[in-house]
Design an enzyme around this catalytic site. Sequence first.
Site, short mmCIF file in Angstrom:
data_model
loop_
_atom_site.label_atom_id
_atom_site.label_comp_id
_atom_site.label_asym_id
_atom_site.label_seq_id
_atom_site.Cartn_x
_atom_site.Cartn_y
_atom_site.Cartn_z
N LYS A 48 -3.30 -5.28 6.87
CA LYS A 48 -4.76 -5.24 6.88
C LYS A 48 -5.26 -4.65 5.56
CE LYS A 48 -8.54 -3.62 9.93
NZ LYS A 48 -8.85 -2.86 11.16
N SER B 267 -11.73 -5.17 14.37
CA SER B 267 -11.83 -5.51 12.98
C SER B 267 -10.56 -6.08 12.35
CB SER B 267 -12.26 -4.27 12.19
OG SER B 267 -11.27 -3.27 12.28
N SER C 168 -9.77 -2.04 17.51
CA SER C 168 -9.66 -3.01 16.43
C SER C 168 -8.30 -3.70 16.29
CB SER C 168 -10.01 -2.35 15.09
OG SER C 168 -11.40 -2.15 15.01
#
Lengths: 509, 511
Positions: free
Chosen positions: A50, A133, A157
């Site tokens: 990420k 996210s 997330s």
Amino acid sequence: MQRCLSRQQETSGLNSFVTVLRHAAEKEAAVAGRHRVMKGPLHGIPIAVKDNFCTAGVRTTASSRMLANFVPPYSATAVSRLEASGAIVVGKTNMDEFGMGSATLFSHFGKTINPWSQAAEEGDKPRLAAGGSSGGSAVAVATGSALAALGSDTGGSVRQPAAFCGLVGLKPTYGRVSRHGLIAYASSLDCPGVLTRTVADAALVLDVVAGRDPLDSTCLEQPHRPCFDRTMEAAASSRAAGLAVSLRGLKVGIPAEFAIQELEGSAVTAWEEGARLLRDAGADVLPVSVPSIPLALPTYFVIACAEASSNLARYDGIRFGYRASRSLRASRSKEGIGSANTEEDDQRALHDFITASRSQGFGDEVQRRVISGCRVLSAQAYATYYEKALAARLRLRREMNTALSHVDVLLTPVTPTGPFPLTTPAEPAALMVNDVMTVPASLAGLPAIAVPVDLAPSSFVPGLPVPVGLQLIGRHLCEQQLLIVARALEVRCNFSERIPDYVVKATFT
Amino acid sequence: MGKGGGGGDGKKRSELQEVLERYEPVVGVEVHAQLLSDTKAYCGCSSHYNPNIPNANICPVCTGEPGTLPVPNARVVELASKAAMALQCEIAHEVRYDRKNYFYPDTPKNYQITQYTHPLGAGGCLELPSGRRVSITRLHVEEDSAKMVHQGSDSLAGSTHSLVDFNRAGIPLAEIVSEPDMRSGAEAAEYGRELQKILRYVGASDGNMAEGSMRLDINVSIRPRGEEGLRPKVEVKNVNSFKSVQQAVDFEVVRQARAYDAGEVVRQETRMWDEKELASKLMRVKEGESDYRYFPEPDVPPLALASSVVQAWRATLQELPAAKRARYQDPAGLNLDAETTKFLTDDLAVARFFEAAVEQHGAEPKEAAKWLVGDIAGHLNGNKGRVKEFRKIKLTPGGLAELVDLIGQGNITGKIAKELLPELLDEWEGGEEGAVLALVQARGLEAITDPAVIAALVQKVLEANPEKVEDFREGKTKLLGFFVGMVLKESGSRANPEVVQSLTVEALNGA
Ligand SMILES: [Zn+2]
């Protein structure tokens, strides 16, 4: 490796990566191939990271215009540990800016699309959200562009996008994995997590990244008990072996407060089915109560925004990151150098400059949360919002731990609904409801895992099958037990056999 | 801006006296002292930096790069705790940190890690040598900010651009806040001096004001004598010496008195002390309390301070200045006078030297003290010797004890000892017991006590000055001093002065 890289190319239309490290990955793969000695358990394994984990020499943006050109001088502990164990980072994945969002909608680099909306491509059917996210990480694994991905979970997330994309998403105990090098959203909630196709893979990756780190003082001192142990290895070796593992003596709690009104029919069905399967595996399934659950969402919002408002203060356009075009010097000389401009005039000019940089560098959602955070920490609101939230968090944590003293794990849905269309207007409050099932474990700092259990017709796109996940919440630092239960659920659901080909094969262009 | 005192020093003083008859100053002091840890508060960077090489001691943590986390330095807690104990503070059971949020380019994260709700120490006090008891509100630890260098001006205002040096960013500080218990500029300065001494005694800070490792902000208000309650206070910053502390308080007292006398109000504001103009200048007016949006620092978990650890730290504490002063002046003990005591205890190095000479090497206390206060201090302050710092003298406590003893035993004369001293301070390499005596013998400087030898010297002097001998015998007895001096000189200062005295009298009165 080559398969992953070509999958990445084929699915580039889903916009799961902000930065692709194709050449570096190929070179490293070649080196790994030549080495006889394995560097570690993840030798040669392509992994996506990420884009809020710092990677030395590789641009790390947190999907923000503010950091669009930020190249960190060091790597996050989780990334260094992956690399030391032989993993190869294939790219940095898209996300909601600074982790603030539940759909990977709020990114400076565009939305990420859920591969499960493939079949909806024909006609004008809407495309589905990948969740967020960590949406880019989820899509990277779902499409096979990487075998595992590093995500971060502040209020869900990792778990929510995993559920939306039919993956396993593990959020370990807070402090089990170092946050050093993870660009902060909300320090007391941020938790590096793992997205994989299987529970065993999640255990394997967790073992690599977990453990104390002198660079993060909130990282726990206790040594990590390996999760990919003999039990897990045996349980994962075959479906038959997995089914043979009994959960006799284990207690599974069903917290009544999770049965909220917004819960979709398919989620209720999956929840009941999950409970039945665990009972079949030998576990006792019993109701438990966590009365403060209805307070979890507002509590989460207050604490997360408060911490974010302070954590993101460093992005002022002065030392790194986006800088407003109107220069500080210009705004100062406007007053006239050497003229009678006072300290206050210059202070104002400086603040105008910082405000301009932040207004232009941050997206709307980030600004909204930063402003909310400043508000709840202000002298007038502190007692009514922030202090109350801290008290509610403490109460929730106590209740969760009490529930978990009666049972070994809790079983709940991951999200109230399946993946929603990206065309849905980005209404912040509505999006926030997505986190309602996941924030309790975040606030309590407990380990939790999302496991894909079923397919159900989407309630947004008629006729389109979408994955449904269930969440297991474990005791503090009991990742091992959590993963054993997750594997038992996984093997009985046999979800992987039911993934349609188009999810992993078809492409968007 | 400041309507300075104008006129000479004397005028200023009488003006102050006049004001003080009507108004009572109320002064509180806020001190920031750099803690003597080798590394910064939250990263591994060295805290010993060269002010001439900007941004040499920095890392991603102390410059607030994205993704970095503070890791608290345990030594900081230890040093601050010791300082807090020395100030009689209650020590917290748990070390907790808070964030203070504000935007300024000298603060890399745009928040400062400090302690707000739970200071490390609270409720202490400091008794000044003059007798005033100053309550210590709190002592807490925090991190220093970076240094702004404004180009083209002394401050942000009016400068063309500003540079930031992060060497200082993250340096650990103890902030020590007093109650408004002081009643004059002299007391405020005295408080600063005593606090500096305490910080040095416990090894928490070198308290060096010139180098900025101890910084003072003073809060001054005045009120008509007899009035209870406090009037708006003015904060004066940039006070860089104890002398300035006194001057700044006195200036403010007069300035505020004039304002009240003119029927004006004194605003709550922040002023800067201008050392050159000896005046405070307006920096900013406080419009209510700034909202720093304090909240518990989520990146650093609370650290429990076990009472056993606190006890262990307490056990290592040195005798504090006040206790040392009392012991030195104790009539039943060392029985030194106040001035000597002050001199010896002002600098811990001097006190330690003195104590070692007396306790370990048996030096006569008063004599040893006399040498330290007199000739040794004179040598360091004078311009003849090479060594200027007490810490660097070559003479050892044992050496001083031996020197004092040799004089006491009559083995050398005081005069010879004084002549030997510069060498002993600047370049002596002795150290063993007996080394001073060995040096004296090698140079042939032992005292002459043999009456026969001295009598011969007396005879020689008398013979050389027959007229003066006549004068003496005719009643000019004042000339005795002349003869004694001549004999001593003849002996190369080695003759025992008492023997010389008696033999000279004998010779002049006899034959
Ligand atoms: Zn540093």
